[in-house]
Design a protein around this motif. Structure first.
Motif, PDB file in Angstrom:
ATOM      1  N   SER A 116      38.012  48.291  30.153  1.00  0.00           N
ATOM      2  CA  SER A 116      38.329  49.079  31.350  1.00  0.00           C
ATOM      3  C   SER A 116      39.284  50.209  31.002  1.00  0.00           C
ATOM      4  O   SER A 116      39.165  51.323  31.529  1.00  0.00           O
ATOM      5  N   GLU A 125      35.516  48.144  37.810  1.00  0.00           N
ATOM      6  CA  GLU A 125      35.139  46.730  37.847  1.00  0.00           C
ATOM      7  C   GLU A 125      35.522  46.065  39.166  1.00  0.00           C
ATOM      8  O   GLU A 125      34.882  45.125  39.604  1.00  0.00           O
ATOM      9  N   ASP A 162      31.588  49.643  34.737  1.00  0.00           N
ATOM     10  CA  ASP A 162      32.494  48.614  34.238  1.00  0.00           C
ATOM     11  C   ASP A 162      32.075  47.243  34.767  1.00  0.00           C
ATOM     12  O   ASP A 162      32.302  46.915  35.926  1.00  0.00           O
ATOM     13  N   GLU A 163      31.440  46.480  33.907  1.00  0.00           N
ATOM     14  CA  GLU A 163      30.952  45.131  34.244  1.00  0.00           C
ATOM     15  C   GLU A 163      30.254  45.075  35.594  1.00  0.00           C
ATOM     16  O   GLU A 163      30.671  44.348  36.497  1.00  0.00           O
TER      17      GLU A 163
END
Ligand code: ATP
Ligand code: MG
Lengths: 291, 234
Positions: free
Chosen positions: B41, B83, B158-159
């Motif tokens: 991140s 995220e 992000d994820e």
């Protein structure tokens, strides 16, 4: 007895709306910048002095009064822009101790400037002619000027509330207030939004100064009365929340004036009691969070 | 189109990324794998200049953008889908998408937002719902939709699979590939889901403790099982 109560309620509403006019800008800037501007009241006073400089102490026409008030809004808004540039912008990421000290210093500075420019004398400014009448309705005397203050408070509230809740600009401003990091990542220039919020907040202070100038004794201590109410309203309403400040202002105005009927020997104490009780029961305010 | 050379990233005093170099070419799709706390991140935030202090060179479309703020990078064609989703509760789903679109009128932004939402099955009927009234998975999809709404040239995810059901993850992979291809968007994807990352991308970096420890194609990654063993196994 009934008349006494109706009058207390009416003057409470007037007081509450006056407090809201001061509280509106205060809560707006807190909501977006998380800065509690201790100097807000001095800019309110500055607005009153600017209006007085344009109008003098005699009754003006309604149009002249409104224009002078608007001019005060512009002048104080300009001061807000300068304040943002020189002070607030540097405080965006600092601890609240620094913002308290900085805005307190600003308070001293502006009060000093006002004393240098306008002196310490008390002045009494009369309302515009049309607002000098008093109506006798249902057994109580209702000053036209008080009705005007109530109306002004409602109008300012509606404009702010609509602007923040319904308009796209308002929603964008709220986005910056709620999550500045995400707003910036989405391509919003937070700095511009924040500066605009400061300018609007100061304009509101200046306009409030003009609107509430008549019938006050204009001196560098002007605004102390409303300021306590306004700060309390901002805290009770939920820091940064315009709706909360509006409701809290009305409540506090009513509490204050009703308590002068019930407890004439203890003037002013009811506001502190209300604040303490509120902080104990609902520390986050009527509404929490910026709105 | 994106080139990081030897960047060091700090949060205040803490030094998180060390001499990270990474490149994403035009329309390329790249994955970054790493454990919790590895710095994924932070890497994406560094690219966006959002909340981090970055030393070293960040080039975007051949230009040094080190001085540009996050909002300028966003307007310049980089979109970050964080995220933690960060959906706005005070706005409707459609408004949450529209707010990402800069440089057009609000009505155009809203029309485009409606079109994007209409093309995402999970969100197609939710446009008028308030952002806060969505489930976690729906918010995750919305965050991706919002990223696409910006019409970026590079999207940083992000994820995105976190908290989504396996079948949805599977669909999402196909969806991301087709959207990136159709709109010529390059992708930088941070993931812990290796299957998903492999499906979406052609190149992979592995990051560990703020350092890049692997850089290569998925074939090269497969040839070195010890990398996954050492840096990705839990
Ligand atoms: N705001 C911050 N301030 C200080 N340190 C931070 C901050 N955010 C993250 N870190 C630290 O930086 C390191 C990398 O964090 P980062 O969030 O980039 O990891 P990640 O790879 O994204 O992990 P995850 O898979 O859990 O999301 C961690 O050690 C973390 O503790
Ligand atoms: Mg992470």
């Amino acid at each position: 007895m009934l008349l006494e109560w109706s009058f207390a309620i009416f003057s409470g509403l007037t007081l509450g709306m006056a407090a809201f006019l001061v509280a509106a800008g205060l809560t707006l800037v807190f909501g977006i910048l998380k800065i509690l501007n201790f100097a807000h009241g001095t800019f309110f006073m500055l607005g009153a002095y600017v209006t007085y400089s344009i109008l003098g102490t005699e009754s003006a026409s309604m149009a002249a009064f409104l224009l002078a008030t608007l001019a005060a809004g512009v002048v104080v808004g300009g001061a807000g822009w300068a304040t943002d540039l020189v002070i607030f912008r540097r405080l965006r990421d600092s601890d609240y101790h620094y913002t308290l000290i900085a805005t307190f210093a600003l308070l001293l500075l502006i009060t000093g400037l006002v004393k240098i420019i306008w002196g310490l004398d008390f002045r009494l400014v009369r309302p515009p002619e049309v607002l000098e009448t008093t109506w006798f309705i249902g057994g109580i005397f209702i000053p036209a000027y008080s009705v005007f203050v109530i109306a002004a408070g409602i109008v300012v509230f509606l404009i702010l509330d609509f602007g923040l809740q319904r308009s796209w600009i308002g929603k964008t401003v709220q986005s910056v207030a709620r999550d500045p990091w995400m707003a910036e990542v989405l391509g919003i220039n937070n700095r511009v939004v924040m500066t605009a919020a400061v300018v609007v907040s100061f304009m509101l202070a200046g306009i409030a100064g003009g609107l509430l100038l008549p019938n006050q004794s204009l001196s560098p201590a002007l605004g102390d009365v409303f300021l306590l109410l306004a700060f309390t309203a901002v805290i009770i309403g939920g820091l940064g929340n315009v709706r909360g400040a509006f409701i809290a202002s009305i409540l506090l105005g009513l509490i204050e004036s009703v308590s002068t009927v019930l407890l004439p020997d203890l003037p002013g104490i009811s506001i502190f009691v209300a604040l303490i009780v509120f902080i104990l029961v609902r520390p986050q305010g009527i509404f929490s969070g910026a709105q | 189109m994106l080139e990081l050379s030897n960047i060091d990233t700090f949060y205040g005093e803490s030094h998180i990324l060390h001499q990270v170099s990474l490149a994403v070419h035009d329309k390329q799709r790249v994955a970054v794998l790493g454990r919790n706390g590895a710095g994924k991140s932070t890497l994406l935030k560094s690219i966006m200049n959002a909340g981090t202090t970055v030393k070293g060179s960040v080039k975007w479309r051949g230009r040094d953008v080190s001085k540009l703020k996050a909002y300028q990078r966003a307007r310049d064609g980089i979109a970050l889908v964080p995220e933690d989703r960060r959906i706005y509760n005070h706005m409707t789903v459609q408004e949450n998408v529209a707010i990402a679109r800069q440089g057009v009128s609000r009505s155009v932004a809203m029309t485009e937002a409606r079109a994007i939402l209409g093309s995402i099955e999970m969100l197609s009927t939710l446009g008028e719902r308030m952002g806060g009234a969505l489930s976690g998975g729906q918010q995750q999809m919305l965050a991706v939709a919002r990223g696409l709404a910006a019409k970026p040239e590079l999207i940083l995810l992000d994820e995105p699979t976190e908290g989504l059901a396996p079948v949805i993850v599977e669909n999402m992979a196909a969806d991301i590939i087709s959207r990136c291809d159709a709109n010529q968007i390059a992708l930088l994807l941070c993931e812990q889901n290796i299957w998903f990352a492999r499906k979406c991308t052609s190149h992979v970096y592995v990051i560990d403790s703020g350092r890049i420890v692997f850089d290569g194609s998925w074939e090269q990654f497969a040839e070195k099982p010890e990398i996954a063993e050492r840096y990705l196994a839990v």
